[in-house]
Design an enzyme around this catalytic site. Structure first.
Site, PDB file in Angstrom:
ATOM      1  N   ASN A   1       0.853  -1.204   0.000  1.00 38.93           N
ATOM      2  CA  ASN A   1       0.000   0.000   0.000  1.00 38.93           C
ATOM      3  C   ASN A   1       0.878   1.241   0.000  1.00 38.93           C
ATOM      4  O   ASN A   1       2.105   1.140  -0.010  1.00 38.93           O
ATOM      5  CB  ASN A   1      -0.952  -0.018   1.201  1.00 38.93           C
ATOM      6  CG  ASN A   1      -0.183  -0.059   2.507  1.00 38.93           C
ATOM      7  OD1 ASN A   1       0.546   0.860   2.835  1.00 38.93           O
ATOM      8  ND2 ASN A   1      -0.322  -1.153   3.252  1.00 38.93           N
TER       9      ASN A   1
ATOM     10  N   ALA B   1       1.535   1.543  11.615  1.00 38.72           N
ATOM     11  CA  ALA B   1       1.820   0.840  10.353  1.00 38.72           C
ATOM     12  C   ALA B   1       0.531   0.528   9.600  1.00 38.72           C
ATOM     13  O   ALA B   1      -0.517   0.298  10.206  1.00 38.72           O
ATOM     14  CB  ALA B   1       2.567  -0.459  10.644  1.00 38.72           C
TER      15      ALA B   1
ATOM     16  N   ASP C   1      -3.795  -6.435   5.333  1.00 43.37           N
ATOM     17  CA  ASP C   1      -4.736  -7.301   6.049  1.00 43.37           C
ATOM     18  C   ASP C   1      -4.654  -8.742   5.562  1.00 43.37           C
ATOM     19  O   ASP C   1      -5.002  -9.667   6.277  1.00 43.37           O
ATOM     20  CB  ASP C   1      -6.166  -6.766   5.876  1.00 43.37           C
ATOM     21  CG  ASP C   1      -6.379  -5.501   6.691  1.00 43.37           C
ATOM     22  OD1 ASP C   1      -5.884  -5.474   7.836  1.00 43.37           O
ATOM     23  OD2 ASP C   1      -6.995  -4.545   6.179  1.00 43.37           O
TER      24      ASP C   1
ATOM     25  N   ASP D   1      -3.600  -9.874  13.227  1.00 42.44           N
ATOM     26  CA  ASP D   1      -3.722  -8.460  13.596  1.00 42.44           C
ATOM     27  C   ASP D   1      -2.779  -8.203  14.777  1.00 42.44           C
ATOM     28  O   ASP D   1      -3.027  -8.673  15.900  1.00 42.44           O
ATOM     29  CB  ASP D   1      -5.172  -8.130  13.953  1.00 42.44           C
ATOM     30  CG  ASP D   1      -5.375  -6.633  14.061  1.00 42.44           C
ATOM     31  OD1 ASP D   1      -4.604  -5.984  14.799  1.00 42.44           O
ATOM     32  OD2 ASP D   1      -6.271  -6.103  13.391  1.00 42.44           O
TER      33      ASP D   1
ATOM     34  N   LYS E   1     -13.113   0.338  15.800  1.00 37.04           N
ATOM     35  CA  LYS E   1     -11.752  -0.243  15.913  1.00 37.04           C
ATOM     36  C   LYS E   1     -11.224  -0.100  17.347  1.00 37.04           C
ATOM     37  O   LYS E   1     -10.586  -1.005  17.873  1.00 37.04           O
ATOM     38  CB  LYS E   1     -10.792   0.437  14.932  1.00 37.04           C
ATOM     39  CG  LYS E   1     -10.906  -0.166  13.542  1.00 37.04           C
ATOM     40  CD  LYS E   1     -10.009   0.461  12.513  1.00 37.04           C
ATOM     41  CE  LYS E   1     -10.342  -0.136  11.146  1.00 37.04           C
ATOM     42  NZ  LYS E   1      -9.949   0.670  10.020  1.00 37.04           N
TER      43      LYS E   1
HETATM   44  O1  PMT Z   1       2.924   6.076   6.536  1.00 37.51           O
HETATM   45  P1  PMT Z   1       2.405   7.426   6.103  1.00 37.51           P
HETATM   46  O2  PMT Z   1       2.530   7.651   4.617  1.00 37.51           O
HETATM   47  O3  PMT Z   1       2.994   8.517   6.942  1.00 37.51           O
HETATM   48  O4  PMT Z   1       0.822   7.448   6.389  1.00 37.51           O
HETATM   49  C1  PMT Z   1       0.322   7.376   7.674  1.00 37.51           C
HETATM   50  C2  PMT Z   1      -0.864   6.422   7.792  1.00 37.51           C
HETATM   51  C3  PMT Z   1      -2.033   6.949   6.995  1.00 37.51           C
HETATM   52  C4  PMT Z   1      -0.460   5.031   7.281  1.00 37.51           C
HETATM   53  C5  PMT Z   1      -1.197   6.340   9.331  1.00 37.51           C
HETATM   54  O5  PMT Z   1      -1.565   7.607   9.772  1.00 37.51           O
HETATM   55  C6  PMT Z   1      -2.312   5.346   9.593  1.00 37.51           C
HETATM   56  O6  PMT Z   1      -3.484   5.669   9.539  1.00 37.51           O
HETATM   57  N1  PMT Z   1      -1.951   4.074   9.917  1.00 37.51           N
HETATM   58  C7  PMT Z   1      -2.873   2.960  10.043  1.00 37.51           C
HETATM   59  C8  PMT Z   1      -3.249   2.492   8.664  1.00 37.51           C
HETATM   60  C9  PMT Z   1      -4.146   1.300   8.693  1.00 37.51           C
HETATM   61  O7  PMT Z   1      -3.811   0.330   8.077  1.00 37.51           O
HETATM   62  O8  PMT Z   1      -5.197   1.360   9.424  1.00 37.51           O
HETATM   63  P2  PMT Z   1      -6.246   0.162   9.625  1.00 37.51           P
HETATM   64  O9  PMT Z   1      -7.520   0.847   9.878  1.00 37.51           O
HETATM   65  O10 PMT Z   1      -6.217  -0.819   8.499  1.00 37.51           O
HETATM   66  O11 PMT Z   1      -5.711  -0.610  10.895  1.00 37.51           O
HETATM   67  C10 PMT Z   1      -6.114  -0.258  12.199  1.00 37.51           C
HETATM   68  C11 PMT Z   1      -4.993  -0.466  13.187  1.00 37.51           C
HETATM   69  O12 PMT Z   1      -4.645  -1.837  13.287  1.00 37.51           O
HETATM   70  C12 PMT Z   1      -3.701   0.262  12.829  1.00 37.51           C
HETATM   71  O13 PMT Z   1      -3.155   0.745  14.048  1.00 37.51           O
HETATM   72  C13 PMT Z   1      -2.810  -0.832  12.247  1.00 37.51           C
HETATM   73  O14 PMT Z   1      -1.436  -0.582  12.471  1.00 37.51           O
HETATM   74  C14 PMT Z   1      -3.261  -2.047  13.041  1.00 37.51           C
HETATM   75  N2  PMT Z   1      -3.134  -3.319  12.326  1.00 37.51           N
HETATM   76  C15 PMT Z   1      -3.912  -3.575  11.226  1.00 37.51           C
HETATM   77  C16 PMT Z   1      -3.812  -4.787  10.595  1.00 37.51           C
HETATM   78  C17 PMT Z   1      -2.912  -5.764  11.091  1.00 37.51           C
HETATM   79  N3  PMT Z   1      -2.783  -6.956  10.515  1.00 37.51           N
HETATM   80  N4  PMT Z   1      -2.163  -5.485  12.162  1.00 37.51           N
HETATM   81  C18 PMT Z   1      -2.249  -4.288  12.784  1.00 37.51           C
HETATM   82  O15 PMT Z   1      -1.532  -4.036  13.765  1.00 37.51           O
END
Ligand code: PMT
Length: 401
Positions: free
Chosen positions: A211, A275, A279, A305, A338
């Site tokens: 991504n 990060a 997924d 996750d 979340k």
């Molecule tokens: O890296 P940059 O270009 O500076 O951009 C920053 C950002 C937009 C990436 C950052 O601000 C951000 O929003 N990060 C989370 C992105 C994300 O994947 O969000 P999510 O809604 O899919 O996941 C929710 C949370 O679960 C996040 O804290 C993620 O790190 C965590 N997660 C998700 C999936 C997984 N398998 N393991 C995780 O730990």
């Protein structure tokens, strides 16, 4: 603002029209009782005089590396050791170029090369010079050495043009340096873990699903935590960023590797998951490169996750678990779900449908939601990711205190 008595600042003033701003900055530091010595380059003397600097700083002004009197009183190594912090302001494109090459052709560059202290660079130059690729490359090198940047800002320039390259205002420089000097006092003995960047999920040895995350937000958070005295570990997916060598940087590529590195770095006191972890991964990666002619289908399975794993850990749950939520719609609703589903203490939501923020931008705008609404949600409006990170870390510090 606490006073800066006993704090020693070495100012290096280079030749630029903004040199007059350094005088005002020196005045601010003097007002707060800092001790100041100054090096003035040959070109800077075209803009400000040693007499005006020593009158304001009430300290010695050094000019020439081959000055016997100076060397007897304090040699250039001793001068670099004397300082708690070194500020190069204004830092011209030429100075930045010289420093990135490790030049030691004058007193200013020699002292910096010999220094083991934090160096702040305050650039000031024409917008085209600032935007030139060579300046960008030079700054990247300086950042990789751990030098910190203050500004520049956008505005009208002395040359009549408009754009980024203008030297930061004295008050901003003063506040940033004072913060740094005051934070130096706090060594917390508190461990922080940050995840940042994307993950790559391989299809075959050369192709992968990923991504647009650049890692910038996570790196800035790690940087702010470290600057505030946290023992910081940064687990980073593939990025082209660099970070202070005192931060424990662990580079990974896949979600599985990020998970393993996270497990290996537990326990920690606080954990921040910025990060963008993929997924899904392939349930069976192809061993050999897929041929163009080959027909194939991809079967995906869910990645673990990492955030969920850590925040539900029985024995090693950090005291503070902060997740991020990148959303394109229903920002609050999705972020709150979340927060609850992943058992976080805070979730930081960014609306990535908005132009110019979130993925791969230097800027962001976020909303922080707190568990059980103990504190009402807070918006950190559009600003640099470095500033957003400072504000997040302000809240972390308040929480752990
Ligand atoms: O890296 P940059 O270009 O500076 O951009 C920053 C950002 C937009 C990436 C950052 O601000 C951000 O929003 N990060 C989370 C992105 C994300 O994947 O969000 P999510 O809604 O899919 O996941 C929710 C949370 O679960 C996040 O804290 C993620 O790190 C965590 N997660 C998700 C999936 C997984 N398998 N393991 C995780 O730990």
């Amino acid at each position: 603002m606490e006073d800066l008595a006993n704090k020693k600042i070495l100012f290096i003033i280079c030749g630029g029209i903004s040199a007059y701003k350094s005088l005002e900055t020196i005045r601010l530091f003097k007002k707060h009782k800092a001790e100041i010595k100054t090096i003035i380059t040959k070109n800077a003397k075209e803009f400000v005089t040693p007499l005006s600097i020593s009158s304001l700083s009430q300290g010695k002004v050094y000019e020439d590396i081959f000055n016997l009197e100076n060397e007897l009183e304090m040699d250039h190594i001793a001068l670099s050791r004397w300082a708690d912090v070194i500020i190069v302001a204004p830092a011209t494109a030429n100075t930045i170029s010289k420093l990135s090459n490790g030049s030691s052709e004058d007193l200013a560059s020699t002292v910096i090369l010999a220094s083991n202290k934090q160096i702040f660079i305050v650039p000031a130059m024409n917008v085209r010079m600032w935007e030139h690729q060579s300046t960008k490359n030079n700054l990247k090198i300086l950042k990789s050495y751990g030098y910190k940047l203050i500004g520049p800002v956008i505005g009208d320039m002395a040359c009549g043009e408009f754009g980024e390259g203008k030297m930061s205002d004295p008050l901003e420089i003063f506040l940033k340096i004072s913060n740094f000097l005051n934070q130096q006092k706090e060594k917390r003995g508190v461990r922080a873990l940050v995840t940042a960047g994307p993950t790559n999920e391989y299809i075959d040895p050369v192709r992968y699903i990923t991504n647009k995350s650049s890692g910038k937000q996570g790196y800035e958070i790690a940087r702010s935590l470290y600057n505030r005295g946290f023992d910081t570990t940064l687990i980073s997916g593939p990025t082209n960023l660099s970070i202070d060598k005192n931060i424990n940087l662990i580079k990974v590529e896949t979600a599985e590797e990020m998970f393993k590195a996270t497990q290996e770095n537990l326990p920690t006191d606080i954990a921040i998951f910025s990060a963008a972890v993929a997924d899904f991964k392939l349930n069976k990666k192809k061993k050999d490169k897929i041929k163009k002619e080959e027909m194939f289908t991809i079967n995906l399975e869910k990645n673990i996750d990492i955030l969920n794993y850590v925040s539900n850990h029985n024995s090693m749950r950090p005291k503070l678990v902060v997740g991020f939520a990148a959303e394109t719609k229903n920002l609050d609703k999705n972020a709150i779900s979340k927060l609850t589903n992943k058992n976080c203490d805070w979730i930081i939501a960014n609306d990535i449908s908005k132009k110019g923020i979130g993925f791969n931008s230097d800027y962001n705008e976020v909303i922080i939601h707190y568990k059980n609404n103990k504190i009402p949600k807070e918006k950190l409006s559009f600003k640099k990711k470095s500033e957003i990170s400072e504000e997040i870390v302000d809240r972390i510090v308040a929480q752990i205190n």
